[in-house]
Scaffold this motif. Structure first.
Motif, PDB file in Angstrom:
ATOM      1  N   SER A 159      -9.123  -8.603   1.426  1.00  0.00           N
ATOM      2  CA  SER A 159      -8.815  -7.418   0.610  1.00  0.00           C
ATOM      3  C   SER A 159      -7.693  -7.673  -0.387  1.00  0.00           C
ATOM      4  O   SER A 159      -7.180  -6.739  -1.005  1.00  0.00           O
ATOM      5  CB  SER A 159      -8.420  -6.250   1.527  1.00  0.00           C
ATOM      6  OG  SER A 159      -9.481  -5.912   2.393  1.00  0.00           O
ATOM      7  N   MET A 160      -7.311  -8.922  -0.550  1.00  0.00           N
ATOM      8  CA  MET A 160      -6.156  -9.242  -1.387  1.00  0.00           C
ATOM      9  C   MET A 160      -6.566  -9.561  -2.825  1.00  0.00           C
ATOM     10  O   MET A 160      -7.582 -10.209  -3.063  1.00  0.00           O
ATOM     11  CB  MET A 160      -5.416 -10.449  -0.794  1.00  0.00           C
ATOM     12  CG  MET A 160      -4.161 -10.838  -1.530  1.00  0.00           C
ATOM     13  SD  MET A 160      -3.287 -12.136  -0.619  1.00  0.00           S
ATOM     14  CE  MET A 160      -2.020 -12.557  -1.793  1.00  0.00           C
ATOM     15  N   ASP A 161      -5.787  -9.091  -3.770  1.00  0.00           N
ATOM     16  CA  ASP A 161      -5.981  -9.407  -5.180  1.00  0.00           C
ATOM     17  C   ASP A 161      -5.074 -10.587  -5.512  1.00  0.00           C
ATOM     18  O   ASP A 161      -3.860 -10.420  -5.678  1.00  0.00           O
ATOM     19  CB  ASP A 161      -5.628  -8.187  -6.047  1.00  0.00           C
ATOM     20  CG  ASP A 161      -5.980  -8.396  -7.515  1.00  0.00           C
ATOM     21  OD1 ASP A 161      -5.820  -9.539  -8.002  1.00  0.00           O
ATOM     22  OD2 ASP A 161      -6.392  -7.420  -8.158  1.00  0.00           O
ATOM     23  N   PHE A 162      -5.651 -11.782  -5.589  1.00  0.00           N
ATOM     24  CA  PHE A 162      -4.850 -12.989  -5.779  1.00  0.00           C
ATOM     25  C   PHE A 162      -4.205 -13.042  -7.161  1.00  0.00           C
ATOM     26  O   PHE A 162      -3.130 -13.628  -7.330  1.00  0.00           O
ATOM     27  CB  PHE A 162      -5.706 -14.238  -5.529  1.00  0.00           C
ATOM     28  CG  PHE A 162      -6.049 -14.435  -4.081  1.00  0.00           C
ATOM     29  CD1 PHE A 162      -5.175 -15.093  -3.231  1.00  0.00           C
ATOM     30  CD2 PHE A 162      -7.240 -13.934  -3.559  1.00  0.00           C
ATOM     31  CE1 PHE A 162      -5.474 -15.263  -1.891  1.00  0.00           C
ATOM     32  CE2 PHE A 162      -7.548 -14.098  -2.219  1.00  0.00           C
ATOM     33  CZ  PHE A 162      -6.665 -14.766  -1.384  1.00  0.00           C
ATOM     34  N   MET A 288       4.509  -6.598  -0.411  1.00  0.00           N
ATOM     35  CA  MET A 288       3.313  -7.320  -0.855  1.00  0.00           C
ATOM     36  C   MET A 288       2.027  -6.563  -0.519  1.00  0.00           C
ATOM     37  O   MET A 288       1.006  -6.749  -1.171  1.00  0.00           O
ATOM     38  CB  MET A 288       3.287  -8.710  -0.227  1.00  0.00           C
ATOM     39  CG  MET A 288       4.424  -9.609  -0.673  1.00  0.00           C
ATOM     40  SD  MET A 288       4.382  -9.976  -2.446  1.00  0.00           S
ATOM     41  CE  MET A 288       3.037 -11.175  -2.500  1.00  0.00           C
ATOM     42  N   TYR A 289       2.063  -5.718   0.502  1.00  0.00           N
ATOM     43  CA  TYR A 289       0.883  -4.902   0.816  1.00  0.00           C
ATOM     44  C   TYR A 289       0.611  -3.927  -0.327  1.00  0.00           C
ATOM     45  O   TYR A 289      -0.520  -3.805  -0.805  1.00  0.00           O
ATOM     46  CB  TYR A 289       1.107  -4.151   2.125  1.00  0.00           C
ATOM     47  CG  TYR A 289      -0.044  -3.250   2.516  1.00  0.00           C
ATOM     48  CD1 TYR A 289      -1.179  -3.768   3.126  1.00  0.00           C
ATOM     49  CD2 TYR A 289       0.019  -1.869   2.286  1.00  0.00           C
ATOM     50  CE1 TYR A 289      -2.238  -2.936   3.494  1.00  0.00           C
ATOM     51  CE2 TYR A 289      -1.024  -1.034   2.651  1.00  0.00           C
ATOM     52  CZ  TYR A 289      -2.152  -1.571   3.252  1.00  0.00           C
ATOM     53  OH  TYR A 289      -3.192  -0.740   3.602  1.00  0.00           O
ATOM     54  N   GLU A 290       1.660  -3.262  -0.778  1.00  0.00           N
ATOM     55  CA  GLU A 290       1.489  -2.305  -1.868  1.00  0.00           C
ATOM     56  C   GLU A 290       1.135  -2.992  -3.186  1.00  0.00           C
ATOM     57  O   GLU A 290       0.342  -2.468  -3.971  1.00  0.00           O
ATOM     58  CB  GLU A 290       2.756  -1.477  -2.048  1.00  0.00           C
ATOM     59  CG  GLU A 290       3.052  -0.534  -0.897  1.00  0.00           C
ATOM     60  CD  GLU A 290       4.294   0.290  -1.156  1.00  0.00           C
ATOM     61  OE1 GLU A 290       4.964   0.048  -2.197  1.00  0.00           O
ATOM     62  OE2 GLU A 290       4.608   1.171  -0.332  1.00  0.00           O
ATOM     63  N   ARG A 291       1.691  -4.170  -3.400  1.00  0.00           N
ATOM     64  CA  ARG A 291       1.525  -4.846  -4.693  1.00  0.00           C
ATOM     65  C   ARG A 291       0.221  -5.637  -4.810  1.00  0.00           C
ATOM     66  O   ARG A 291      -0.257  -5.870  -5.921  1.00  0.00           O
ATOM     67  CB  ARG A 291       2.705  -5.791  -4.936  1.00  0.00           C
ATOM     68  CG  ARG A 291       4.065  -5.120  -5.049  1.00  0.00           C
ATOM     69  CD  ARG A 291       4.229  -4.358  -6.356  1.00  0.00           C
ATOM     70  NE  ARG A 291       4.150  -5.226  -7.503  1.00  0.00           N
ATOM     71  CZ  ARG A 291       5.196  -5.876  -8.038  1.00  0.00           C
ATOM     72  NH1 ARG A 291       6.401  -5.748  -7.484  1.00  0.00           N
ATOM     73  NH2 ARG A 291       5.040  -6.625  -9.100  1.00  0.00           N
ATOM     74  N   THR A 292      -0.336  -6.082  -3.669  1.00  0.00           N
ATOM     75  CA  THR A 292      -1.462  -7.024  -3.770  1.00  0.00           C
ATOM     76  C   THR A 292      -2.725  -6.598  -3.016  1.00  0.00           C
ATOM     77  O   THR A 292      -3.773  -7.208  -3.206  1.00  0.00           O
ATOM     78  CB  THR A 292      -1.049  -8.403  -3.225  1.00  0.00           C
ATOM     79  OG1 THR A 292      -0.827  -8.333  -1.810  1.00  0.00           O
ATOM     80  CG2 THR A 292       0.204  -8.917  -3.915  1.00  0.00           C
ATOM     81  N   MET A 293      -2.653  -5.580  -2.164  1.00  0.00           N
ATOM     82  CA  MET A 293      -3.792  -5.213  -1.325  1.00  0.00           C
ATOM     83  C   MET A 293      -4.542  -3.997  -1.869  1.00  0.00           C
ATOM     84  O   MET A 293      -3.957  -3.119  -2.501  1.00  0.00           O
ATOM     85  CB  MET A 293      -3.321  -4.903   0.103  1.00  0.00           C
ATOM     86  CG  MET A 293      -2.830  -6.101   0.873  1.00  0.00           C
ATOM     87  SD  MET A 293      -4.216  -7.137   1.396  1.00  0.00           S
ATOM     88  CE  MET A 293      -3.308  -8.570   1.989  1.00  0.00           C
ATOM     89  N   TYR A 301      -9.746  -1.104   8.352  1.00  0.00           N
ATOM     90  CA  TYR A 301      -9.993  -2.136   9.362  1.00  0.00           C
ATOM     91  C   TYR A 301      -9.223  -1.893  10.668  1.00  0.00           C
ATOM     92  O   TYR A 301      -9.071  -2.800  11.471  1.00  0.00           O
ATOM     93  CB  TYR A 301      -9.620  -3.509   8.803  1.00  0.00           C
ATOM     94  CG  TYR A 301     -10.484  -3.925   7.643  1.00  0.00           C
ATOM     95  CD1 TYR A 301     -11.776  -4.389   7.848  1.00  0.00           C
ATOM     96  CD2 TYR A 301     -10.006  -3.839   6.332  1.00  0.00           C
ATOM     97  CE1 TYR A 301     -12.586  -4.762   6.778  1.00  0.00           C
ATOM     98  CE2 TYR A 301     -10.801  -4.217   5.255  1.00  0.00           C
ATOM     99  CZ  TYR A 301     -12.085  -4.673   5.487  1.00  0.00           C
ATOM    100  OH  TYR A 301     -12.882  -5.048   4.422  1.00  0.00           O
ATOM    101  N   ALA A 302      -8.770  -0.663  10.873  1.00  0.00           N
ATOM    102  CA  ALA A 302      -7.939  -0.366  12.039  1.00  0.00           C
ATOM    103  C   ALA A 302      -8.635  -0.712  13.349  1.00  0.00           C
ATOM    104  O   ALA A 302      -8.043  -1.337  14.243  1.00  0.00           O
ATOM    105  CB  ALA A 302      -7.537   1.107  12.029  1.00  0.00           C
TER     106      ALA A 302
END
Length: 357
Positions: A159-162, A288-293, A301-302
């Motif tokens: 789910s990450m925006d590289f 990094m969760y807020e900035r990249t996910m 996905y809990a």
């Protein structure tokens, strides 16, 4: 006026086995005093006494803790004179062939071999076998935990925006590093924490106490925290900025913190088991969760993550318990040597150590 003590580890109980960073942590010394001899003969106590004496004299010291007995010391450096003292049994990889003048002091001379019966020696050998077995099982269990952690990371990596992650790292590097200092960077590798028999122990607050700015990196496993730190470390080295590189005490292939002495700045992974929050001026958070996910990843996905987190926690608890077994076995070995040690002779060796400084 008392000196300042900085606390570190340079030995780790990791998912990749015992890992030592003394070759880097002790680089560039003028003098290295190596304490030899079996466990239980007073080497750690001698280092601790010396540390107190140096601090009372107003000297700054770096103290390197044992990951098996985290309140005890395996080594120290008197920073002003660039003099190191280390227990050879605990500190593998010491730079003994470097420029430092090496002095060896053998605490084994204080052991009365006549007090060690054949039965005692046989028991020591048996205990050493059990100690190796306990460590082997602990490292295998940490490795199992790392495999589960990799499963945890994969959920978030998907789910990450590289591109966003690269942008965050690039912008941060640009904001931190100005004109190149025009010198070769000094890079030093250490641990700020370790897996111990009482769980994860860290010295982040102590190490960063005198710095002007701290960047607390938040995020989830797989959100690019370590990758960003590696990029910043490489960029700093290329530009000539000194950097203390702190490897992860669980997986030494990952990074958990960087300290830039010239910038008076630290940036570190501020998530469990070393989670901290801003509490003074100069502290900022980088999430990094807020900035990249992708938004909503946690919720989406809990159910998938719950059993992964549970298996990871179980493996870590099991590995910690195995380290506790190793500590107990090691303590029994120490007892044999302590009972056979002439501590009047140890005091003479301690005095010689003090004279060497």
């Amino acid at each position: 006026m008392n000196g300042t003590a900085r606390h570190y580890f340079a030995r780790g109980n990791t998912a990749r086995g015992a890992h030592f960073l003394y070759g880097s942590a002790f680089q560039g010394l003028n003098k290295l005093i190596v304490l030899q001899g079996p466990p239980g003969t007073g080497k750690s106590t001698a280092i601790q006494r010396l540390a107190y004496a140096m601090l009372e004299q107003g000297r700054d010291v770096e103290l390197f803790h044992s990951p098996l007995y985290p309140d005890d010391l395996d080594a120290m450096i008197v920073t002003g004179t660039r003099t190191g003292i280390a227990d050879a049994n605990a500190c593998e990889g010491l730079p003994l062939d470097g420029r430092a003048d090496v002095v060896r002091i053998d605490f084994g001379k204080a052991v009365d071999g006549g007090q060690l019966t054949d039965a005692a020696r046989g028991e020591i050998d048996a205990l050493r076998g059990k100690l190796l077995d306990a460590y082997t099982k602990a490292y295998a269990t940490f490795a199992e935990a790392l495999r589960v952690h990799d499963e945890w990371e994969k959920v978030y990596i998907a789910s990450m925006d590289f591109d966003k992650a690269d942008k965050v790292a690039g912008e941060l590097a640009a904001s931190l590093f100005g004109a190149a200092p025009g010198k070769t960077a000094a890079v030093r590798r250490l641990f700020f924490g370790a897996a111990t028999p009482r769980g994860a122990v860290d010295h982040i607050q102590n190490i960063t106490a005198s710095l002007d700015k701290r960047i607390f990196v938040k995020g989830r496993p797989g959100s690019g925290k370590s990758t960003m730190l590696k990029f910043l470390a490489k960029t700093a080295e290329t530009k000539g900025y000194d950097v203390d590189v702190f490897h992860c005490g669980f997986d030494p292939n990952s990074l958990d913190m960087l300290v830039f002495p010239e910038l008076r700045l630290a940036i570190f992974d501020s998530t469990a088991p070393h989670e901290y929050f801003p509490d003074r001026g100069g502290d900022v958070v980088l999430d990094m969760y807020e900035r990249t996910m992708q938004p909503g990843t946690d919720e989406r996905y809990a159910l998938q993550l719950e059993p992964i987190k549970r298996r990871y926690s179980q493996a870590m608890k099991k590995a910690t318990a195995l380290l506790g077994e190793a500590r107990d076995i090691d303590a029994r070995i120490k007892d044999f040597y302590t009972e056979a040690t002439d501590f009047a002779a140890v005091r003479e060796l301690q005095q010689r150590l003090e004279r060497e400084l």
